[in-house]
Design a protein around this motif. Structure first.
Motif, PDB file in Angstrom:
ATOM      1  N   LEU A   1      -1.816 -31.349 -11.004  1.00  0.00           N
ATOM      2  CA  LEU A   1      -1.773 -29.953 -11.426  1.00  0.00           C
ATOM      3  C   LEU A   1      -2.559 -29.076 -10.460  1.00  0.00           C
ATOM      4  O   LEU A   1      -3.690 -29.404 -10.095  1.00  0.00           O
ATOM      5  N   ASP A   2      -1.961 -27.969 -10.067  1.00  0.00           N
ATOM      6  CA  ASP A   2      -2.586 -27.078  -9.090  1.00  0.00           C
ATOM      7  C   ASP A   2      -3.899 -26.468  -9.575  1.00  0.00           C
ATOM      8  O   ASP A   2      -4.810 -26.248  -8.778  1.00  0.00           O
ATOM      9  N   PHE A   3      -3.996 -26.168 -10.858  1.00  0.00           N
ATOM     10  CA  PHE A   3      -5.161 -25.451 -11.341  1.00  0.00           C
ATOM     11  C   PHE A   3      -6.386 -26.340 -11.570  1.00  0.00           C
ATOM     12  O   PHE A   3      -7.488 -25.835 -11.753  1.00  0.00           O
TER      13      PHE A   3
ATOM     14  N   ASP B   1     -10.841 -29.366  -7.512  1.00  0.00           N
ATOM     15  CA  ASP B   1     -11.035 -30.596  -6.730  1.00  0.00           C
ATOM     16  C   ASP B   1     -12.197 -31.430  -7.249  1.00  0.00           C
ATOM     17  O   ASP B   1     -12.104 -32.648  -7.334  1.00  0.00           O
TER      18      ASP B   1
END
Length: 94
Positions: free
Chosen positions: A75-77, A80
């Motif tokens: 998922l992008d959101f 990291d």
């Protein structure tokens, strides 16, 4: 090695915080937030119910949990450092 229930609880709280953050900064909608929480709750409820009297996980459960992990890190959101924390919590100890 931490016990499995503790690891699942840590993943659950980490992801709830991540979903809350994503909603707060408008990276996801309320509907997406609710859907992510529902999926997380279904997985953790399944695990808690199945293993309430035992800490030994079966292969099919590791697969289900790992599939969830793979989805989350894609998922992008998801930040990291959260992905790194999940890897340390989960994958190293598998």
């Amino acid at each position: 090695m931490r016990d499995q229930k503790e690891r699942v609880e840590t993943i659950e709280s980490t992801m709830k915080n991540e979903f809350r953050h994503a909603l707060a900064v408008n990276l996801i909608t309320q509907e997406q937030h609710d859907n992510y929480l529902q999926e997380l709750n279904e997985l953790t409820s399944y695990i808690y119910e199945k293993y309430k009297d035992s800490l030994a996980f079966y292969d099919e459960d590791w697969i289900k949990i790992n599939d969830y992990y793979e989805k989350i890190v894609g998922l992008d959101f998801v930040r990291d450092y959260t992905k790194e924390d999940l890897e340390l919590i989960w994958l190293i100890e598998m």
